[in-house]
Scaffold this active site. Sequence first.
Site, PDB file in Angstrom:
ATOM      1  N   GLU A  22       0.825  -1.215   0.000  1.00 50.28           N
ATOM      2  CA  GLU A  22       0.000   0.000   0.000  1.00 50.28           C
ATOM      3  C   GLU A  22       0.859   1.264   0.000  1.00 50.28           C
ATOM      4  OE1 GLU A  22      -2.964  -0.317  -0.820  1.00 50.28           O
ATOM      5  OE2 GLU A  22      -3.242  -2.435  -0.357  1.00 50.28           O
ATOM      6  N   GLU A  51       4.852  -4.038  -7.763  1.00 48.77           N
ATOM      7  CA  GLU A  51       5.803  -4.157  -6.665  1.00 48.77           C
ATOM      8  C   GLU A  51       6.978  -5.060  -6.994  1.00 48.77           C
ATOM      9  OE1 GLU A  51       3.969  -6.715  -3.443  1.00 48.77           O
ATOM     10  OE2 GLU A  51       2.301  -6.354  -4.793  1.00 48.77           O
ATOM     11  N   HIS A 144     -13.905  -7.191  -5.155  1.00 49.94           N
ATOM     12  CA  HIS A 144     -12.905  -6.736  -6.125  1.00 49.94           C
ATOM     13  C   HIS A 144     -13.499  -6.615  -7.529  1.00 49.94           C
ATOM     14  CE1 HIS A 144      -9.771  -7.385  -3.179  1.00 49.94           C
ATOM     15  NE2 HIS A 144      -8.874  -6.972  -4.048  1.00 49.94           N
ATOM     16  N   TYR A 150     -11.899  -3.417 -10.033  1.00 49.08           N
ATOM     17  CA  TYR A 150     -11.111  -4.349 -10.831  1.00 49.08           C
ATOM     18  C   TYR A 150     -11.883  -4.827 -12.048  1.00 49.08           C
ATOM     19  CZ  TYR A 150      -7.488  -4.810  -7.280  1.00 49.08           C
ATOM     20  OH  TYR A 150      -6.464  -4.571  -6.419  1.00 49.08           O
TER      21      TYR A 150
END
Length: 181
Positions: A22, A51, A144, A150
């Site tokens: 995050e 990431e 989601h 999403y």
Amino acid sequence: MPPVGDKPSLMTFLDVETVFHESGNALQHMQTKQDEGLVAGIRGIEWDAVELPSRDTLMSIAKHYETWETLPEEIYQKLLAARTFRAGTLSLRQLKFATVALELHSKYVPGGSKLIYDVERRVSEKTQVLPLLEEDRFLCGFSHIFAGGYAARYYSYKWEEVLSADAFSAFEDVGLNDDKV
């Protein structure tokens, strides 16, 4: 977690992973140079580029809360091993979620003869070791793909793993702290 007795509030390894994930999203928002809000921050990058892991970073912050000793190598190796424990099952789970999301957003006909649960059940037969329970209603809480933004892009979690591994390979020969890479 709240403090317990005389022990302070401590984070689990999963908590640390979540904070880094995050925080990376927050940094992308804060460092954007785009004035147009619709493409700024994490909106300005592909969903699947999120990431990269770093052992050096982990070791610089993973300290015992009383002694400040660095995380022992033995425990680090156990953490690495734990990441791949049941990895096949976890991959199947993500593939199920992604496939259900894609099918519901591209092929499903609301009001037709099939329920969303029929789609989930059919996909689950190919992606789960154990069959779904008849009363399973996971989709009721799968925010989601319904409320989380999403939609049919849930596959990005698996695709991000591919891109992350590919990007990480650039560091394998030169080390994680090479500024040129």
